[in-house]
Design a protein around this motif. Structure first.
Motif, PDB file in Angstrom:
ATOM      1  N   HIS A 108       1.463   7.311 -14.484  1.00 50.00           N
ATOM      2  CA  HIS A 108       1.157   6.127 -15.304  1.00 50.00           C
ATOM      3  C   HIS A 108       1.283   4.837 -14.472  1.00 50.00           C
ATOM      4  N   TRP A 109       1.959   4.991 -13.309  1.00 51.89           N
ATOM      5  CA  TRP A 109       2.056   3.807 -12.431  1.00 51.89           C
ATOM      6  C   TRP A 109       0.884   3.742 -11.483  1.00 51.89           C
ATOM      7  N   PHE A 110       0.064   4.810 -11.494  1.00 51.34           N
ATOM      8  CA  PHE A 110      -0.922   4.921 -10.430  1.00 51.34           C
ATOM      9  C   PHE A 110      -1.923   3.767 -10.425  1.00 51.34           C
ATOM     10  N   ALA A 149       1.193  16.924  -7.486  1.00 46.50           N
ATOM     11  CA  ALA A 149       0.806  17.024  -8.913  1.00 46.50           C
ATOM     12  C   ALA A 149       2.013  16.758  -9.805  1.00 46.50           C
ATOM     13  N   ARG A 150       3.177  17.302  -9.408  1.00 50.33           N
ATOM     14  CA  ARG A 150       4.370  17.065 -10.237  1.00 50.33           C
ATOM     15  C   ARG A 150       4.733  15.578 -10.236  1.00 50.33           C
ATOM     16  N   ALA A 151       4.507  14.933  -9.085  1.00 51.21           N
ATOM     17  CA  ALA A 151       4.815  13.495  -9.000  1.00 51.21           C
ATOM     18  C   ALA A 151       3.876  12.694  -9.886  1.00 51.21           C
ATOM     19  N   PHE A 152       2.614  13.092  -9.916  1.00 52.52           N
ATOM     20  CA  PHE A 152       1.672  12.390 -10.806  1.00 52.52           C
ATOM     21  C   PHE A 152       2.065  12.606 -12.255  1.00 52.52           C
ATOM     22  N   HIS A 186       0.842  -1.194   0.000  1.00 52.97           N
ATOM     23  CA  HIS A 186       0.000   0.000   0.000  1.00 52.97           C
ATOM     24  C   HIS A 186       0.880   1.249   0.000  1.00 52.97           C
ATOM     25  N   TYR A 187       0.340   2.327  -0.543  1.00 55.62           N
ATOM     26  CA  TYR A 187       1.060   3.610  -0.609  1.00 55.62           C
ATOM     27  C   TYR A 187       0.167   4.701  -0.045  1.00 55.62           C
ATOM     28  N   PHE A 188       0.761   5.591   0.737  1.00 54.24           N
ATOM     29  CA  PHE A 188       0.042   6.788   1.175  1.00 54.24           C
ATOM     30  C   PHE A 188       0.726   7.980   0.522  1.00 54.24           C
ATOM     31  N   ILE A 189      -0.084   8.894  -0.024  1.00 53.80           N
ATOM     32  CA  ILE A 189       0.481  10.146  -0.520  1.00 53.80           C
ATOM     33  C   ILE A 189      -0.011  11.250   0.407  1.00 53.80           C
TER      34      ILE A 189
END
Ligand SMILES: CC(C)=CCC/C(C)=C/CC/C(C)=C/CC/C(C)=C/CC/C(C)=C/CC/C(C)=C/CC/C(C)=C/COP(=O)(O)OP(=O)(O)O
Ligand SMILES: O=P(O)(O)OC[C@@H](O)CO
Ligand SMILES: [Mg+2]
Length: 226
Positions: free
Chosen positions: A105-107, A97-100, A77-80
């Motif tokens: 595409h990995w989301f 937003a910059r990370a997205f 699991h990942y928390f942002i």
């Protein structure tokens, strides 16, 4: 990964060292999960190194992403995080937003959860880095929590006192205001008493620093909830 069932998690900082024997004790402590996260000095390498030591240990592993370099595959699991009371909008939505943009595409929504931080210890590294507005009245803390829940519809909120034991009154008021929101509390939990006190108000208590200072105290925070 059902983080909503977690009552107790240990937070391990990739920027801190821990010996194998201590890690083994934490693995067998009965904690509900390991949350890997830190404000500074975290990167793909030290995140992955810690992940490798824990992979397959039988305890759920979640990554609390605080740097774009931390997009390490393999965690259940990942928390942002977003820091709702940050002094700079970069820590509310800019970095995310910059990370997205780079990694979206990995989301995979089934394994990534937003986490609304309210940082309340001005001495904490996270408060300094995010220029958090920590001089808040009890009503203002509740207002930030309600905004996180009702405006941003965040699935979890995190009352962060990292490095010091927080105000039970503040935590209790947030709980009363938001009975249906998953609340994390972290900050200064160092033994059975502090663990029980905060666990009576929130869904998940997060135990960090004491791991590196007093392992028996850290282990007592798990036993206290049994
Ligand atoms: C791999 C995968 C599934 C990717 C999905 C796709 C995707 C969306 C990828 C991008 C995700 C990503 C990398 C997001 C991060 C972007 C980012 C930089 C967001 C800002 C995060 C943020 C608000 C950080 C603030 C600081 C924070 C919350 C830190 C962690 C918690 C904490 C306070 C730890 C306590 O330790 P520390 O503060 O280090 O204290 P001491 O060391 O002094 O004890
Ligand atoms: O290190 P402590 O004070 O236990 O805080 C735990 C966690 O909230 C840090 O992000
Ligand atoms: Mg750190």
């Amino acid at each position: 990964m059902e983080f909503t069932k977690w009552r107790h998690v240990f937070k391990l900082d990739p920027n801190k060292s821990i010996d194998d024997a201590s890690l083994e004790a934490l693995i067998h402590s009965g904690t509900d999960a390991f949350l890997i996260g830190g404000t500074d000095g975290v990167d793909a390498e030290n995140t992955y190194r810690l992940y490798e030591r824990l992979a397959g240990c039988g305890v759920p592993l979640a990554l609390e992403m605080s740097h774009p370099d931390q997009t390490v595959r393999g965690f259940q699991h990942y928390f942002i995080p977003t820091v709702l009371n940050a002094g700079s909008v970069d820590w509310v939505i800019g970095h995310q937003a910059r990370a997205f943009e780079s990694y979206g595409h990995w989301f995979d929504a089934t394994c990534v959860t937003g986490q609304g931080y309210i940082v309340l210890n001005p001495e904490a590294k996270v408060a300094v880095v995010t220029e958090a507005k920590t001089s808040l009245s009890l009503e203002q803390v509740v207002a930030y929590a309600e905004t996180g829940r009702y405006v941003f519809r965040l699935p979890s909120l995190y009352l962060e006192y990292s490095g010091t034991f927080g105000s039970p009154d503040v935590v209790k008021e947030v709980r009363l205001a938001l009975p249906d929101t998953h609340l994390f509390y972290g900050g200064g939990i160092d033994g059975a008493e502090t663990a029980r006190l905060m666990a009576s108000y929130v869904d998940t208590i997060v135990v960090g620093n004491v791991i590196y200072e007093n392992l028996d105290g850290a282990l007592a925070t798990v036993a206290a909830l049994r």
